[in-house]
Design a protein around this motif. Structure first.
Motif, PDB file in Angstrom:
ATOM      1  N   UNK A   1       0.843  -1.188   0.000  1.00 26.91           N
ATOM      2  CA  UNK A   1       0.000   0.000   0.000  1.00 26.91           C
ATOM      3  C   UNK A   1       0.883   1.245   0.000  1.00 26.91           C
ATOM      4  N   UNK A   2       1.139   1.801  -1.178  1.00 28.38           N
ATOM      5  CA  UNK A   2       1.907   3.060  -1.202  1.00 28.38           C
ATOM      6  C   UNK A   2       1.128   4.114  -0.415  1.00 28.38           C
ATOM      7  N   UNK A   3       1.793   4.717   0.560  1.00 27.87           N
ATOM      8  CA  UNK A   3       1.088   5.618   1.484  1.00 27.87           C
ATOM      9  C   UNK A   3       0.438   6.771   0.719  1.00 27.87           C
ATOM     10  N   UNK A   4       1.086   7.213  -0.339  1.00 28.06           N
ATOM     11  CA  UNK A   4       0.569   8.346  -1.123  1.00 28.06           C
ATOM     12  C   UNK A   4      -0.713   8.001  -1.896  1.00 28.06           C
ATOM     13  N   UNK A   5      -1.049   6.719  -1.939  1.00 29.48           N
ATOM     14  CA  UNK A   5      -2.254   6.314  -2.678  1.00 29.48           C
ATOM     15  C   UNK A   5      -3.414   5.976  -1.749  1.00 29.48           C
ATOM     16  N   UNK A   6      -3.168   6.013  -0.427  1.00 25.69           N
ATOM     17  CA  UNK A   6      -4.223   5.605   0.508  1.00 25.69           C
ATOM     18  C   UNK A   6      -5.162   6.762   0.798  1.00 25.69           C
ATOM     19  N   UNK A   7      -6.415   6.570   0.428  1.00 31.94           N
ATOM     20  CA  UNK A   7      -7.440   7.558   0.739  1.00 31.94           C
ATOM     21  C   UNK A   7      -7.274   8.869  -0.008  1.00 31.94           C
ATOM     22  N   UNK A   8      -6.412   8.886  -1.009  1.00 30.28           N
ATOM     23  CA  UNK A   8      -6.120  10.140  -1.711  1.00 30.28           C
ATOM     24  C   UNK A   8      -6.783  10.201  -3.083  1.00 30.28           C
ATOM     25  N   UNK A   9      -7.262   9.048  -3.548  1.00 30.49           N
ATOM     26  CA  UNK A   9      -7.789   8.998  -4.908  1.00 30.49           C
ATOM     27  C   UNK A   9      -6.680   8.823  -5.937  1.00 30.49           C
ATOM     28  N   UNK A  10      -5.414   8.913  -5.465  1.00 32.73           N
ATOM     29  CA  UNK A  10      -4.277   8.734  -6.386  1.00 32.73           C
ATOM     30  C   UNK A  10      -3.893   7.271  -6.389  1.00 32.73           C
ATOM     31  N   UNK A  11      -4.352   6.530  -7.351  1.00 31.77           N
ATOM     32  CA  UNK A  11      -4.028   5.112  -7.387  1.00 31.77           C
ATOM     33  C   UNK A  11      -2.691   4.929  -8.106  1.00 31.77           C
ATOM     34  N   UNK A  12      -1.896   3.993  -7.633  1.00 31.89           N
ATOM     35  CA  UNK A  12      -0.680   3.668  -8.385  1.00 31.89           C
ATOM     36  C   UNK A  12      -1.116   3.085  -9.725  1.00 31.89           C
ATOM     37  N   UNK A  13      -0.340   3.303 -10.756  1.00 32.00           N
ATOM     38  CA  UNK A  13      -0.691   2.647 -12.014  1.00 32.00           C
ATOM     39  C   UNK A  13      -0.473   1.143 -11.832  1.00 32.00           C
ATOM     40  N   UNK A  14      -1.116   0.372 -12.678  1.00 35.56           N
ATOM     41  CA  UNK A  14      -0.968  -1.078 -12.579  1.00 35.56           C
ATOM     42  C   UNK A  14       0.510  -1.461 -12.704  1.00 35.56           C
ATOM     43  N   UNK A  15       1.246  -0.740 -13.556  1.00 39.22           N
ATOM     44  CA  UNK A  15       2.672  -1.046 -13.750  1.00 39.22           C
ATOM     45  C   UNK A  15       3.476  -0.725 -12.488  1.00 39.22           C
ATOM     46  N   UNK A  16       3.164   0.422 -11.876  1.00 41.84           N
ATOM     47  CA  UNK A  16       3.869   0.789 -10.631  1.00 41.84           C
ATOM     48  C   UNK A  16       3.600  -0.248  -9.543  1.00 41.84           C
ATOM     49  N   UNK A  17       2.347  -0.679  -9.421  1.00 42.21           N
ATOM     50  CA  UNK A  17       1.985  -1.656  -8.390  1.00 42.21           C
ATOM     51  C   UNK A  17       2.662  -2.993  -8.674  1.00 42.21           C
ATOM     52  N   UNK A  18       2.633  -3.397  -9.931  1.00 44.78           N
ATOM     53  CA  UNK A  18       3.254  -4.678 -10.305  1.00 44.78           C
ATOM     54  C   UNK A  18       4.758  -4.658 -10.028  1.00 44.78           C
ATOM     55  N   UNK A  19       5.398  -3.540 -10.345  1.00 48.74           N
ATOM     56  CA  UNK A  19       6.853  -3.461 -10.158  1.00 48.74           C
ATOM     57  C   UNK A  19       7.221  -3.749  -8.699  1.00 48.74           C
ATOM     58  N   UNK A  20       6.515  -3.106  -7.777  1.00 45.64           N
ATOM     59  CA  UNK A  20       6.852  -3.316  -6.363  1.00 45.64           C
ATOM     60  C   UNK A  20       6.400  -4.698  -5.903  1.00 45.64           C
ATOM     61  N   UNK A  21       5.223  -5.149  -6.334  1.00 44.29           N
ATOM     62  CA  UNK A  21       4.742  -6.473  -5.898  1.00 44.29           C
ATOM     63  C   UNK A  21       5.688  -7.575  -6.400  1.00 44.29           C
ATOM     64  N   UNK A  22       6.229  -7.411  -7.599  1.00 43.89           N
ATOM     65  CA  UNK A  22       7.194  -8.406  -8.113  1.00 43.89           C
ATOM     66  C   UNK A  22       8.458  -8.391  -7.261  1.00 43.89           C
ATOM     67  N   UNK A  23       8.892  -7.192  -6.878  1.00 45.34           N
ATOM     68  CA  UNK A  23      10.094  -7.099  -6.033  1.00 45.34           C
ATOM     69  C   UNK A  23       9.825  -7.715  -4.662  1.00 45.34           C
ATOM     70  N   UNK A  24       8.621  -7.517  -4.157  1.00 46.11           N
ATOM     71  CA  UNK A  24       8.255  -8.122  -2.862  1.00 46.11           C
ATOM     72  C   UNK A  24       8.290  -9.646  -2.988  1.00 46.11           C
ATOM     73  N   UNK A  25       7.779 -10.155  -4.098  1.00 43.64           N
ATOM     74  CA  UNK A  25       7.801 -11.622  -4.261  1.00 43.64           C
ATOM     75  C   UNK A  25       9.246 -12.134  -4.336  1.00 43.64           C
TER      76      UNK A  25
END
Ligand code: PGA
Length: 263
Positions: free
Chosen positions: A175-199
């Motif tokens: 959960x990128x803090x800047x996207x929580x409750x702000x209406x600013x969603x990470x792009x699917x690519x941005x989310x995937x990049x970090x989720x892949x690194x987490x995996x």
């Protein structure tokens, strides 16, 4: 490696809904999903109500034999004792909860929870048979000041999972803090990049098999309109939904993202 990770759609109610509203909401959600012929084996559904609602949610889930799972939003790192206001994982497990959130950014920032505290809470959850949903993610400043947007999440992950054994059932929520409750969603690519690194980091910590089995959720302004594109990404196995999980229509639509893939 063939993986069979069942997507998880988790509604984090935060400090919303009293126990009466919780009962009405869970009942209506179950009816809505039944009308839509929702198959829970295809997409798991969980709600995270305030502590004071958990017993009521348990009662309705058991009485109506609902397939909706539930969890708490926090737990104490201690098991019992002189910790006024804290709630033991033992009590949460006694209420039939399956999950517990650990290290949500609002706990980390508003309540000053450190990585050490998050680690102790992950350990406490596992000790009591709960599945910890460990939340990690960077602030806007951290994202802008680092070459690798996954650095913060991976550091938080490593600290919190230091004593977790391979094969333990855990869930990670990016959960990128800047996207929580702000209406600013990470792009699917941005989310995937970090989720892949987490995996990747999970592979180093717990081995490839655990990494392949562990569900990684994305959270931060998930809505019916953006969930399908996020769920198309290979390392994203569900969503931790705040605001939109308080609306039956929106949450049901997020759960039913299969029916609007491509929108
Ligand atoms: P949001 O919250 O969906 O309202 O951005 C997500 C969360 O805090 O878990």
């Amino acid at each position: 490696m063939v993986t069979t990770r069942t997507p998880l759609m988790a509604g984090n109610w935060k400090m919303n809904f009293n126990h009466l509203q919780a009962i009405a909401f869970v009942q209506k959600l179950a009816w809505t999903l039944k009308d839509a012929k929702h198959e829970y084996e295809q997409v798991e559904v969980a709600v995270f109500p305030p502590f004071t609602d958990l017993r009521s949610v348990q009662t309705i889930v058991q009485a109506d034999k609902l397939d909706i799972e539930y969890g708490a939003q926090d737990l104490s790192e201690h098991d019992s004792g002189a910790y006024t206001g804290d709630i033991s994982g033992e009590f949460i497990a006694q209420l039939g909860a399956r999950y517990v959130l650990v290290g949500h950014s609002e706990r980390r920032t508003i309540h000053g929870e450190s990585d050490e505290v998050c680690k102790a809470k992950v350990d406490a959850a596992i000790r009591h048979g709960l599945v910890p949903v460990l939340c990690v993610g960077e602030s806007l400043e951290e994202r802008e000041s680092s070459d690798n947007p996954a650095d913060v999440s991976i550091a938080q992950l490593k600290a919190a999972l230091a004593d977790v054994k391979p094969g333990t059932d855990i869930v990670i929520a990016y959960e990128p803090v800047w996207a929580i409750g702000t209406g600013k969603v990470a792009t699917a690519e941005q989310a995937q990049e970090v989720c892949a690194a987490i995996r990747g980091a999970l592979g180093e910590l717990l081995g490839e098999e655990s990494a392949a089995q562990t569900r990684i959720l994305y959270g931060g302004s998930v809505k019916p309109a953006n969930v399908a594109s996020i769920m198309r990404e290979p390392d994203i196995d569900g969503a931790l939904v705040g605001g939109a999980s308080l609306s039956i229509d929106d949450f049901a639509s997020i759960i039913r993202y299969h029916s609007h893939v491509g929108t």
